[in-house]
Structures are given as C-alpha cells and as structure tokens.
Design a protein around this motif. Sequence first.
Motif, PDB file in Angstrom:
ATOM      1  N   VAL A 237       0.836  -1.203   0.000  1.00 12.16           N
ATOM      2  CA  VAL A 237       0.000   0.000   0.000  1.00 12.16           C
ATOM      3  C   VAL A 237       0.869   1.251   0.000  1.00 12.16           C
ATOM      4  N   GLY A 238       1.977   1.213   0.740  1.00 15.81           N
ATOM      5  CA  GLY A 238       2.869   2.369   0.798  1.00 15.81           C
ATOM      6  C   GLY A 238       3.445   2.725  -0.551  1.00 15.81           C
ATOM      7  N   HIS A 239       3.830   1.726  -1.348  1.00 19.03           N
ATOM      8  CA  HIS A 239       4.360   1.994  -2.689  1.00 19.03           C
ATOM      9  C   HIS A 239       3.278   2.572  -3.607  1.00 19.03           C
ATOM     10  N   LEU A 240       2.076   2.021  -3.519  1.00 17.81           N
ATOM     11  CA  LEU A 240       0.979   2.547  -4.342  1.00 17.81           C
ATOM     12  C   LEU A 240       0.670   3.991  -3.969  1.00 17.81           C
ATOM     13  N   TRP A 241       0.655   4.270  -2.677  1.00 18.99           N
ATOM     14  CA  TRP A 241       0.374   5.638  -2.222  1.00 18.99           C
ATOM     15  C   TRP A 241       1.473   6.597  -2.676  1.00 18.99           C
ATOM     16  N   ARG A 242       2.716   6.204  -2.514  1.00 20.11           N
ATOM     17  CA  ARG A 242       3.802   7.116  -2.868  1.00 20.11           C
ATOM     18  C   ARG A 242       3.862   7.358  -4.365  1.00 20.11           C
ATOM     19  N   TYR A 243       3.626   6.314  -5.153  1.00 14.79           N
ATOM     20  CA  TYR A 243       3.629   6.496  -6.610  1.00 14.79           C
ATOM     21  C   TYR A 243       2.497   7.415  -7.038  1.00 14.79           C
ATOM     22  N   ARG A 244       1.396   7.348  -6.298  1.00 15.39           N
ATOM     23  CA  ARG A 244       0.236   8.169  -6.659  1.00 15.39           C
ATOM     24  C   ARG A 244       0.406   9.617  -6.233  1.00 15.39           C
ATOM     25  N   TYR A 245       1.001   9.873  -5.086  1.00 14.39           N
ATOM     26  CA  TYR A 245       1.031  11.220  -4.526  1.00 14.39           C
ATOM     27  C   TYR A 245       2.433  11.825  -4.410  1.00 14.39           C
ATOM     28  N   ASP A 246       3.474  11.052  -4.715  1.00 18.20           N
ATOM     29  CA  ASP A 246       4.832  11.600  -4.554  1.00 18.20           C
ATOM     30  C   ASP A 246       5.741  11.113  -5.667  1.00 18.20           C
ATOM     31  N   LYS A 247       5.304  11.277  -6.913  1.00 19.59           N
ATOM     32  CA  LYS A 247       6.117  10.809  -8.039  1.00 19.59           C
ATOM     33  C   LYS A 247       7.434  11.569  -8.140  1.00 19.59           C
ATOM     34  N   PHE A 248       7.418  12.868  -7.799  1.00 21.60           N
ATOM     35  CA  PHE A 248       8.660  13.643  -7.887  1.00 21.60           C
ATOM     36  C   PHE A 248       9.654  13.231  -6.798  1.00 21.60           C
ATOM     37  N   GLY A 249       9.173  12.597  -5.743  1.00 19.18           N
ATOM     38  CA  GLY A 249      10.069  12.127  -4.695  1.00 19.18           C
ATOM     39  C   GLY A 249      10.534  10.708  -4.904  1.00 19.18           C
ATOM     40  N   TRP A 250      10.069  10.079  -5.993  1.00 16.07           N
ATOM     41  CA  TRP A 250      10.439   8.693  -6.313  1.00 16.07           C
ATOM     42  C   TRP A 250      11.815   8.714  -6.980  1.00 16.07           C
ATOM     43  N   THR A 251      12.846   8.786  -6.171  1.00 14.58           N
ATOM     44  CA  THR A 251      14.194   8.981  -6.697  1.00 14.58           C
ATOM     45  C   THR A 251      15.217   8.446  -5.715  1.00 14.58           C
ATOM     46  N   THR A 252      16.422   8.221  -6.202  1.00 11.97           N
ATOM     47  CA  THR A 252      17.513   7.794  -5.333  1.00 11.97           C
ATOM     48  C   THR A 252      18.073   8.949  -4.523  1.00 11.97           C
ATOM     49  N   ARG A 253      17.708  10.170  -4.897  1.00 10.18           N
ATOM     50  CA  ARG A 253      18.289  11.374  -4.274  1.00 10.18           C
ATOM     51  C   ARG A 253      19.822  11.266  -4.337  1.00 10.18           C
ATOM     52  N   SER A 254      20.314  11.080  -5.544  1.00 11.61           N
ATOM     53  CA  SER A 254      21.736  10.835  -5.761  1.00 11.61           C
ATOM     54  C   SER A 254      22.590  11.993  -5.256  1.00 11.61           C
ATOM     55  N   SER A 255      23.725  11.641  -4.656  1.00 13.58           N
ATOM     56  CA  SER A 255      24.678  12.641  -4.157  1.00 13.58           C
ATOM     57  C   SER A 255      26.004  12.546  -4.893  1.00 13.58           C
ATOM     58  N   GLN A 256      25.966  12.025  -6.103  1.00 10.07           N
ATOM     59  CA  GLN A 256      27.199  11.811  -6.862  1.00 10.07           C
ATOM     60  C   GLN A 256      27.921  13.117  -7.164  1.00 10.07           C
ATOM     61  N   LEU A 257      27.163  14.194  -7.357  1.00 11.97           N
ATOM     62  CA  LEU A 257      27.783  15.485  -7.667  1.00 11.97           C
ATOM     63  C   LEU A 257      28.601  16.018  -6.497  1.00 11.97           C
ATOM     64  N   TYR A 258      28.284  15.583  -5.270  1.00  8.50           N
ATOM     65  CA  TYR A 258      28.991  16.099  -4.101  1.00  8.50           C
ATOM     66  C   TYR A 258      30.330  15.390  -3.885  1.00  8.50           C
ATOM     67  N   GLU A 259      30.378  14.089  -4.198  1.00  8.88           N
ATOM     68  CA  GLU A 259      31.604  13.314  -3.982  1.00  8.88           C
ATOM     69  C   GLU A 259      31.522  12.057  -4.819  1.00  8.88           C
ATOM     70  N   ASN A 260      32.612  11.732  -5.506  1.00  6.62           N
ATOM     71  CA  ASN A 260      32.560  10.614  -6.447  1.00  6.62           C
ATOM     72  C   ASN A 260      33.583   9.519  -6.153  1.00  6.62           C
ATOM     73  N   ARG A 261      34.674   9.852  -5.483  1.00  7.04           N
ATOM     74  CA  ARG A 261      35.760   8.885  -5.295  1.00  7.04           C
ATOM     75  C   ARG A 261      35.317   7.715  -4.417  1.00  7.04           C
ATOM     76  N   LEU A 262      34.784   8.003  -3.244  1.00  8.05           N
ATOM     77  CA  LEU A 262      34.321   6.941  -2.360  1.00  8.05           C
ATOM     78  C   LEU A 262      33.095   6.236  -2.929  1.00  8.05           C
ATOM     79  N   LEU A 263      32.258   6.998  -3.624  1.00  4.54           N
ATOM     80  CA  LEU A 263      31.043   6.415  -4.188  1.00  4.54           C
ATOM     81  C   LEU A 263      31.372   5.357  -5.231  1.00  4.54           C
ATOM     82  N   ARG A 264      32.412   5.591  -6.021  1.00 11.02           N
ATOM     83  CA  ARG A 264      32.788   4.632  -7.063  1.00 11.02           C
ATOM     84  C   ARG A 264      33.260   3.308  -6.484  1.00 11.02           C
TER      85      ARG A 264
END
Length: 242
Positions: free
Chosen positions: A19-46
């Motif tokens: 139900v939580g996934h259905l609700w979020r897809y319906r009301y929070d599509k713009f928040g359906w993301t990894t919220r990537s932080s690659q632009l802030y730091e890449n060496r450790l992330l790789r």
Amino acid sequence: MNEFLFVVVPYICLTTFVVGHLWRYRYDKFGWTTRSSQLYENRLLRIGSPLFHFGMLGVIGGHVFGLLIPQSWTDAVGISEHTYHVAAVGGGLLAGVATVVGMAILIYRRRTVGPVFSATTVMDKVMYAFLAMAIVLGMWNTVAGSILTIGGEYNYREGVSVWYRSFLAFQPDADLMGEAPLGFQLHALVAFGLFALWPFTRLVHVFSAPLGYLTRPYIVYRKRDDTQLGSHRPRRGWDRVG
C-alpha cells in the motif's frame, strides 16, 4: 506470542510495503528517486556503491534460492546437502562481506562529506540502521549456525524456509519460527521492519530500473515538420513579429 510476532507483524509489514508503494507512486512521483549525491563526492562512491549493490544482488539471490526452493527439489536434481551447504556458506559470506564493506564506505562517506551529510534525512538514517542490522544478523546466522555451530547445528531449510513459504501461501505456521534460533527470529523481524519502511525511503528506486535505455537510440534526433512551413521561409528567432 509466536502468532503475533511471526504472523500478525509480518502481514502488517507486507501490507504497508504494498500500500505504501501505491500511495507514494500516486502522490509523490517527484520524490520517487535515489536522491543521488554523486555530484557532491565521487571517489568513495565509485568504490562503495558497486560493492554494496553487487553484494546485495548476491544476498537477495541467496535468500530467494534458500527460502523459496525446497530441499526436496535440490535433492531430486542430485545436489547433496554438503554441496548445497558449502555453496550457500561460501557464496553467502562473500556477498555479505562485499555488502558490509560497501555499506561501511557509503556510511563513512555520508558522515564525513559535508554536502552529503547535509542531504541525509532522518529516514535515510533509519533505513541504514535497519539495513545494517538485517545484514549483520544474516551474516551472524551464517557464521554461528553453519561454521561455529553455536547452540547446535540448525537446518534453516527445514524450519525458516518452510515458514516463509507457508507465509507467502497465506497459511503461516508460526511454530516453525518459534523453534528457530534467536538470531533467525531477529533477522526475520528486522527484515520485515525494513520492508515496512521501504516505501518511505530512497529504496523505492529499486522499482525504477531504466529499462527504456536498452532500446533508446544513443542520440535522439528531432525531425522538422516542413509541411507546416508551406512556401515561406522559417522566421528567424530574432525577427520582430508584426
């Protein structure tokens, strides 16, 4: 108590997951993301991200194989219990170590890199805590139960796996989990807690695999519709209208 812990609680978590996934897809599509932080730091992330993600693929694959495939099936195709045990323990430890090391790097990065730490939410911290507990408990069960045999050897394929399949069939046998070692019980409860949290964290990106990229052309061209131009030359963008 077994009925509550290993029947009621798991079904509540599973319902929240769906139900939580259905609700979020319906009301929070713009928040359906990894919220990537690659632009802030890449060496450790790789380093940390591939270790964590590929390790998790191995962990999930091992759970699917171990929980969903009955022991009678592997016996029928000629896989002995010893062969299965060696492959499960070896592969599980390898995937688990890769996951733990990758997660440690990602948590270190998130704690020490200022912009990444500033972008970390409360739900991120809760998600990491549940994920870390589930992985550590799973590795402890592998080491303690299969290698050190602390508390006696326990065959989870005759207990936990049977309970899990009965749970998915909506005919759960809580006594099977009640007889399992404490480590397996805690691992199951923490895992279901993570499933309940899943729709409200960045983990939703698991269900957003960019499969369209496999068929999309490398370069997208736009074709000008000359039929709308008639016999007139196209107006330059800087020409005055009227």
